[in-house]
Motif scaffolding. Sequence first.
Motif, PDB file in Angstrom:
ATOM      1  N   ARG A  45       0.836  -1.213   0.000  1.00 30.12           N
ATOM      2  CA  ARG A  45       0.000   0.000   0.000  1.00 30.12           C
ATOM      3  C   ARG A  45       0.870   1.262   0.000  1.00 30.12           C
ATOM      4  O   ARG A  45       0.496   2.283  -0.556  1.00 30.12           O
ATOM      5  CB  ARG A  45      -0.931  -0.013   1.202  1.00 30.12           C
ATOM      6  CG  ARG A  45      -1.831   1.209   1.273  1.00 30.12           C
ATOM      7  CD  ARG A  45      -2.943   1.047   2.286  1.00 30.12           C
ATOM      8  NE  ARG A  45      -4.018   0.311   1.623  1.00 30.12           N
ATOM      9  CZ  ARG A  45      -4.585  -0.781   2.126  1.00 30.12           C
ATOM     10  NH1 ARG A  45      -4.206  -1.259   3.287  1.00 30.12           N
ATOM     11  NH2 ARG A  45      -5.548  -1.394   1.463  1.00 30.12           N
ATOM     12  N   HIS A  46       2.034   1.208   0.588  1.00 35.09           N
ATOM     13  CA  HIS A  46       2.949   2.346   0.621  1.00 35.09           C
ATOM     14  C   HIS A  46       4.048   2.216  -0.431  1.00 35.09           C
ATOM     15  O   HIS A  46       4.492   3.214  -0.989  1.00 35.09           O
ATOM     16  CB  HIS A  46       3.590   2.469   2.007  1.00 35.09           C
ATOM     17  CG  HIS A  46       2.572   2.582   3.087  1.00 35.09           C
ATOM     18  ND1 HIS A  46       1.849   3.726   3.321  1.00 35.09           N
ATOM     19  CD2 HIS A  46       2.129   1.682   3.991  1.00 35.09           C
ATOM     20  CE1 HIS A  46       1.009   3.530   4.309  1.00 35.09           C
ATOM     21  NE2 HIS A  46       1.164   2.299   4.740  1.00 35.09           N
ATOM     22  N   ASP A  47       4.470   0.983  -0.679  1.00 40.01           N
ATOM     23  CA  ASP A  47       5.594   0.751  -1.587  1.00 40.01           C
ATOM     24  C   ASP A  47       5.260   1.063  -3.046  1.00 40.01           C
ATOM     25  O   ASP A  47       6.097   1.625  -3.758  1.00 40.01           O
ATOM     26  CB  ASP A  47       6.077  -0.694  -1.488  1.00 40.01           C
ATOM     27  CG  ASP A  47       6.739  -1.005  -0.157  1.00 40.01           C
ATOM     28  OD1 ASP A  47       7.037  -0.052   0.599  1.00 40.01           O
ATOM     29  OD2 ASP A  47       6.952  -2.201   0.123  1.00 40.01           O
ATOM     30  N   VAL A  48       4.074   0.693  -3.495  1.00 46.89           N
ATOM     31  CA  VAL A  48       3.736   0.909  -4.916  1.00 46.89           C
ATOM     32  C   VAL A  48       3.702   2.402  -5.248  1.00 46.89           C
ATOM     33  O   VAL A  48       4.341   2.828  -6.218  1.00 46.89           O
ATOM     34  CB  VAL A  48       2.437   0.181  -5.311  1.00 46.89           C
ATOM     35  CG1 VAL A  48       2.005   0.561  -6.724  1.00 46.89           C
ATOM     36  CG2 VAL A  48       2.614  -1.336  -5.194  1.00 46.89           C
ATOM     37  N   PRO A  49       2.998   3.248  -4.474  1.00 49.45           N
ATOM     38  CA  PRO A  49       3.033   4.684  -4.802  1.00 49.45           C
ATOM     39  C   PRO A  49       4.442   5.277  -4.713  1.00 49.45           C
ATOM     40  O   PRO A  49       4.816   6.108  -5.550  1.00 49.45           O
ATOM     41  CB  PRO A  49       2.111   5.325  -3.761  1.00 49.45           C
ATOM     42  CG  PRO A  49       1.258   4.227  -3.255  1.00 49.45           C
ATOM     43  CD  PRO A  49       2.058   2.967  -3.389  1.00 49.45           C
ATOM     44  N   ALA A  50       5.229   4.843  -3.727  1.00 50.23           N
ATOM     45  CA  ALA A  50       6.601   5.357  -3.594  1.00 50.23           C
ATOM     46  C   ALA A  50       7.442   4.956  -4.802  1.00 50.23           C
ATOM     47  O   ALA A  50       8.213   5.771  -5.330  1.00 50.23           O
ATOM     48  CB  ALA A  50       7.237   4.841  -2.303  1.00 50.23           C
ATOM     49  N   TRP A  51       7.309   3.713  -5.251  1.00 46.06           N
ATOM     50  CA  TRP A  51       8.042   3.244  -6.427  1.00 46.06           C
ATOM     51  C   TRP A  51       7.659   4.075  -7.648  1.00 46.06           C
ATOM     52  O   TRP A  51       8.529   4.461  -8.443  1.00 46.06           O
ATOM     53  CB  TRP A  51       7.771   1.756  -6.651  1.00 46.06           C
ATOM     54  CG  TRP A  51       8.529   1.196  -7.802  1.00 46.06           C
ATOM     55  CD1 TRP A  51       9.791   0.700  -7.792  1.00 46.06           C
ATOM     56  CD2 TRP A  51       8.065   1.075  -9.154  1.00 46.06           C
ATOM     57  NE1 TRP A  51      10.144   0.280  -9.049  1.00 46.06           N
ATOM     58  CE2 TRP A  51       9.101   0.493  -9.907  1.00 46.06           C
ATOM     59  CE3 TRP A  51       6.871   1.396  -9.796  1.00 46.06           C
ATOM     60  CZ2 TRP A  51       8.980   0.243 -11.261  1.00 46.06           C
ATOM     61  CZ3 TRP A  51       6.749   1.145 -11.150  1.00 46.06           C
ATOM     62  CH2 TRP A  51       7.798   0.572 -11.874  1.00 46.06           C
ATOM     63  N   CYS A  52       6.372   4.357  -7.795  1.00 39.95           N
ATOM     64  CA  CYS A  52       5.921   5.171  -8.931  1.00 39.95           C
ATOM     65  C   CYS A  52       6.571   6.554  -8.913  1.00 39.95           C
ATOM     66  O   CYS A  52       7.030   7.038  -9.957  1.00 39.95           O
ATOM     67  CB  CYS A  52       4.398   5.313  -8.913  1.00 39.95           C
ATOM     68  SG  CYS A  52       3.518   3.801  -9.325  1.00 39.95           S
ATOM     69  N   ARG A  53       6.604   7.186  -7.754  1.00 36.78           N
ATOM     70  CA  ARG A  53       7.238   8.510  -7.650  1.00 36.78           C
ATOM     71  C   ARG A  53       8.716   8.442  -8.021  1.00 36.78           C
ATOM     72  O   ARG A  53       9.231   9.320  -8.709  1.00 36.78           O
ATOM     73  CB  ARG A  53       7.089   9.068  -6.228  1.00 36.78           C
ATOM     74  CG  ARG A  53       5.699   9.554  -5.893  1.00 36.78           C
ATOM     75  CD  ARG A  53       5.662  10.320  -4.580  1.00 36.78           C
ATOM     76  NE  ARG A  53       6.134   9.555  -3.438  1.00 36.78           N
ATOM     77  CZ  ARG A  53       5.378   8.728  -2.707  1.00 36.78           C
ATOM     78  NH1 ARG A  53       4.099   8.558  -3.015  1.00 36.78           N
ATOM     79  NH2 ARG A  53       5.895   8.090  -1.676  1.00 36.78           N
ATOM     80  N   MET A  54       9.405   7.397  -7.574  1.00 35.12           N
ATOM     81  CA  MET A  54      10.842   7.280  -7.838  1.00 35.12           C
ATOM     82  C   MET A  54      11.146   6.928  -9.284  1.00 35.12           C
ATOM     83  O   MET A  54      12.207   7.294  -9.798  1.00 35.12           O
ATOM     84  CB  MET A  54      11.459   6.230  -6.915  1.00 35.12           C
ATOM     85  CG  MET A  54      11.498   6.649  -5.473  1.00 35.12           C
ATOM     86  SD  MET A  54      12.407   5.509  -4.405  1.00 35.12           S
ATOM     87  CE  MET A  54      11.540   3.985  -4.641  1.00 35.12           C
ATOM     88  N   ARG A  55      10.244   6.221  -9.952  1.00 37.42           N
ATOM     89  CA  ARG A  55      10.511   5.723 -11.306  1.00 37.42           C
ATOM     90  C   ARG A  55       9.784   6.479 -12.406  1.00 37.42           C
ATOM     91  O   ARG A  55       9.906   6.132 -13.581  1.00 37.42           O
ATOM     92  CB  ARG A  55      10.149   4.240 -11.398  1.00 37.42           C
ATOM     93  CG  ARG A  55      10.952   3.379 -10.458  1.00 37.42           C
ATOM     94  CD  ARG A  55      12.401   3.389 -10.854  1.00 37.42           C
ATOM     95  NE  ARG A  55      13.166   2.529  -9.955  1.00 37.42           N
ATOM     96  CZ  ARG A  55      14.447   2.655  -9.746  1.00 37.42           C
ATOM     97  NH1 ARG A  55      15.124   3.585 -10.367  1.00 37.42           N
ATOM     98  NH2 ARG A  55      15.057   1.852  -8.911  1.00 37.42           N
TER      99      ARG A  55
END
Length: 78
Positions: A45-55
């Motif tokens: 729930r937190h990792d997917v949005p964070a990954w999107c921001r970074m990539r």
Amino acid sequence: MTGAELELDCRAMLCPRPIIELARHVGDVAVGAVVAVVATDAAARHDVPAWCRMRGHTYLGEDLAEDGAPRYLVRRDA
């Protein structure tokens, strides 16, 4: 529910495996297409949005898979 060109079944995978699978397969769809990550690990729930921001991809939000598992939607932007 938003249509996804590709759905990754990451049920029962623990962090960081759902993100690893997303990173491995996001290139399998065209730019502008949606990838859905079905993951039961709460960290997703937190990792997917964070990954999107970074990539540089767009996190479209969360809905539910047919079995009620959380499903995270990512639009490939790069």
